[in-house]
Motif scaffolding. Structure first.
Motif, PDB file in Angstrom:
ATOM      1  N   LEU A 180       0.865  -1.181   0.000  1.00 16.70           N
ATOM      2  CA  LEU A 180       0.000   0.000   0.000  1.00 16.70           C
ATOM      3  C   LEU A 180       0.898   1.226   0.000  1.00 16.70           C
ATOM      4  CD1 LEU A 180      -2.822  -0.601   2.668  1.00 16.70           C
ATOM      5  CD2 LEU A 180      -3.133  -0.343   0.200  1.00 16.70           C
ATOM      6  N   ARG A 181       0.360   2.326  -0.525  1.00 16.88           N
ATOM      7  CA  ARG A 181       1.071   3.594  -0.457  1.00 16.88           C
ATOM      8  C   ARG A 181       0.170   4.631   0.180  1.00 16.88           C
ATOM      9  NH1 ARG A 181       3.767   7.669  -4.940  1.00 16.88           N
ATOM     10  NH2 ARG A 181       1.579   8.232  -5.288  1.00 16.88           N
ATOM     11  N   LEU A 182       0.665   5.232   1.240  1.00 16.34           N
ATOM     12  CA  LEU A 182      -0.049   6.317   1.903  1.00 16.34           C
ATOM     13  C   LEU A 182       0.516   7.652   1.429  1.00 16.34           C
ATOM     14  CD1 LEU A 182      -0.138   4.974   5.582  1.00 16.34           C
ATOM     15  CD2 LEU A 182      -1.683   4.453   3.673  1.00 16.34           C
ATOM     16  N   SER A 183      -0.366   8.643   1.395  1.00 14.78           N
ATOM     17  CA  SER A 183       0.050  10.001   1.037  1.00 14.78           C
ATOM     18  C   SER A 183      -0.402  10.965   2.117  1.00 14.78           C
ATOM     19  CB  SER A 183      -0.567  10.420  -0.303  1.00 14.78           C
ATOM     20  OG  SER A 183      -0.194   9.556  -1.345  1.00 14.78           O
ATOM     21  N   CYS A 184       0.354  12.035   2.281  1.00  7.88           N
ATOM     22  CA  CYS A 184      -0.009  13.076   3.230  1.00  7.88           C
ATOM     23  C   CYS A 184       0.315  14.420   2.596  1.00  7.88           C
ATOM     24  CB  CYS A 184       0.753  12.903   4.532  1.00  7.88           C
ATOM     25  SG  CYS A 184       0.524  14.245   5.717  1.00  7.88           S
ATOM     26  N   ALA A 185      -0.731  15.169   2.298  1.00  9.22           N
ATOM     27  CA  ALA A 185      -0.564  16.496   1.721  1.00  9.22           C
ATOM     28  C   ALA A 185      -0.578  17.531   2.837  1.00  9.22           C
ATOM     29  CB  ALA A 185      -1.671  16.773   0.720  1.00  9.22           C
ATOM     30  N   ALA A 186       0.395  18.431   2.797  1.00  9.04           N
ATOM     31  CA  ALA A 186       0.542  19.415   3.872  1.00  9.04           C
ATOM     32  C   ALA A 186       0.455  20.833   3.341  1.00  9.04           C
ATOM     33  CB  ALA A 186       1.883  19.213   4.570  1.00  9.04           C
ATOM     34  N   SER A 187       0.132  21.746   4.236  1.00  5.22           N
ATOM     35  CA  SER A 187       0.212  23.161   3.903  1.00  5.22           C
ATOM     36  C   SER A 187       1.678  23.510   3.668  1.00  5.22           C
ATOM     37  CB  SER A 187      -0.342  24.001   5.044  1.00  5.22           C
ATOM     38  OG  SER A 187      -1.658  23.624   5.364  1.00  5.22           O
ATOM     39  N   GLU A 188       1.897  24.391   2.699  1.00  2.00           N
ATOM     40  CA  GLU A 188       3.274  24.732   2.343  1.00  2.00           C
ATOM     41  C   GLU A 188       4.041  25.303   3.527  1.00  2.00           C
ATOM     42  OE1 GLU A 188       3.584  27.448  -0.885  1.00  2.00           O
ATOM     43  OE2 GLU A 188       5.770  27.388  -0.952  1.00  2.00           O
ATOM     44  N   SER A 189       3.384  26.082   4.339  1.00  2.75           N
ATOM     45  CA  SER A 189       4.062  26.731   5.461  1.00  2.75           C
ATOM     46  C   SER A 189       4.570  25.714   6.479  1.00  2.75           C
ATOM     47  CB  SER A 189       3.124  27.724   6.145  1.00  2.75           C
ATOM     48  OG  SER A 189       1.974  27.047   6.625  1.00  2.75           O
ATOM     49  N   ILE A 190       3.901  24.574   6.522  1.00  8.24           N
ATOM     50  CA  ILE A 190       4.321  23.510   7.433  1.00  8.24           C
ATOM     51  C   ILE A 190       5.396  22.650   6.778  1.00  8.24           C
ATOM     52  CG2 ILE A 190       3.588  21.390   8.572  1.00  8.24           C
ATOM     53  CD1 ILE A 190       0.846  22.683   8.914  1.00  8.24           C
ATOM     54  N   PHE A 191       5.151  22.253   5.561  1.00  7.75           N
ATOM     55  CA  PHE A 191       5.969  21.244   4.902  1.00  7.75           C
ATOM     56  C   PHE A 191       7.412  21.704   4.735  1.00  7.75           C
ATOM     57  CE2 PHE A 191       6.054  17.322   2.577  1.00  7.75           C
ATOM     58  CZ  PHE A 191       7.085  17.472   1.661  1.00  7.75           C
ATOM     59  N   SER A 192       7.608  22.929   4.367  1.00  9.73           N
ATOM     60  CA  SER A 192       8.938  23.399   3.980  1.00  9.73           C
ATOM     61  C   SER A 192       9.936  23.436   5.129  1.00  9.73           C
ATOM     62  CB  SER A 192       8.840  24.787   3.347  1.00  9.73           C
ATOM     63  OG  SER A 192       8.322  25.717   4.283  1.00  9.73           O
ATOM     64  N   THR A 193       9.463  23.519   6.353  1.00 12.22           N
ATOM     65  CA  THR A 193      10.376  23.706   7.482  1.00 12.22           C
ATOM     66  C   THR A 193      10.377  22.559   8.483  1.00 12.22           C
ATOM     67  OG1 THR A 193       8.669  24.877   8.724  1.00 12.22           O
ATOM     68  CG2 THR A 193      10.154  26.204   7.360  1.00 12.22           C
ATOM     69  N   ARG A 194       9.539  21.577   8.243  1.00  9.03           N
ATOM     70  CA  ARG A 194       9.388  20.537   9.249  1.00  9.03           C
ATOM     71  C   ARG A 194       9.834  19.154   8.787  1.00  9.03           C
ATOM     72  NH1 ARG A 194       5.923  24.377  10.946  1.00  9.03           N
ATOM     73  NH2 ARG A 194       5.357  24.429  13.152  1.00  9.03           N
ATOM     74  N   THR A 195      10.193  18.371   9.774  1.00 13.78           N
ATOM     75  CA  THR A 195      10.386  16.940   9.566  1.00 13.78           C
ATOM     76  C   THR A 195       9.008  16.298   9.483  1.00 13.78           C
ATOM     77  OG1 THR A 195      12.507  16.851  10.697  1.00 13.78           O
ATOM     78  CG2 THR A 195      11.222  14.821  10.627  1.00 13.78           C
ATOM     79  N   MET A 196       8.788  15.540   8.431  1.00 11.96           N
ATOM     80  CA  MET A 196       7.505  14.872   8.212  1.00 11.96           C
ATOM     81  C   MET A 196       7.632  13.401   8.574  1.00 11.96           C
ATOM     82  SD  MET A 196       5.710  17.384   7.156  1.00 11.96           S
ATOM     83  CE  MET A 196       4.225  16.472   6.722  1.00 11.96           C
TER      84      MET A 196
END
Length: 117
Positions: A18-34
């Motif tokens: 299976l493949r899971l996806s997680c779409a994030a707000s740009e302001s969160i994604f760019s600076t955080r460890t996911m």
């Protein structure tokens, strides 16, 4: 305001993928460890895997060699490819986001993964 949106869970037979996806707000994604955590019935939420903004990854021993995390910085999306799934992988999987050296401060709503024949 929804910051993390997961998709891709479902029912799969042992040994499947299976493949899971997680779409994030740009302001969160760019600076955080996911990352991804999971919680099985009657158990505490546990760490699965994470990827830093520079691409460095960290896997739980239980999934190393079977799961692969990746991030698409252009789409602000993180993926979890799960192969060779086992019944013990059955859980609700949560996407997470955290600043360096901190605990996660954003969570997705969770997506159910069931591994059963």
């Amino acid at each position: 305001q929804v910051h993390l949106v997961e998709s891709g869970g479902g029912l799969v037979q042992p040994g499947g993928s299976l493949r899971l996806s997680c779409a994030a707000s740009e302001s969160i994604f760019s600076t955080r460890t996911m990352g991804w955590y999971r919680q099985a019935p009657g158990k505490q939420r546990e760490f699965v895997v994470e990827v830093r903004s520079d691409g460095l990854t960290n896997y739980a021993a239980s999934v190393k060699g079977r799961f692969t995390i990746s991030r698409d910085n252009a789409l602000n999306t993180v993926y979890l490819q799960m192969n060779s799934l086992k019944p013990e992988d059955t859980a609700v999987y949560y996407c997470s986001a955290r600043r360096p050296w901190e605990s996660p401060d954003y969570w997705g709503q969770g997506t159910q993964v069931t591994v059963s024949s």
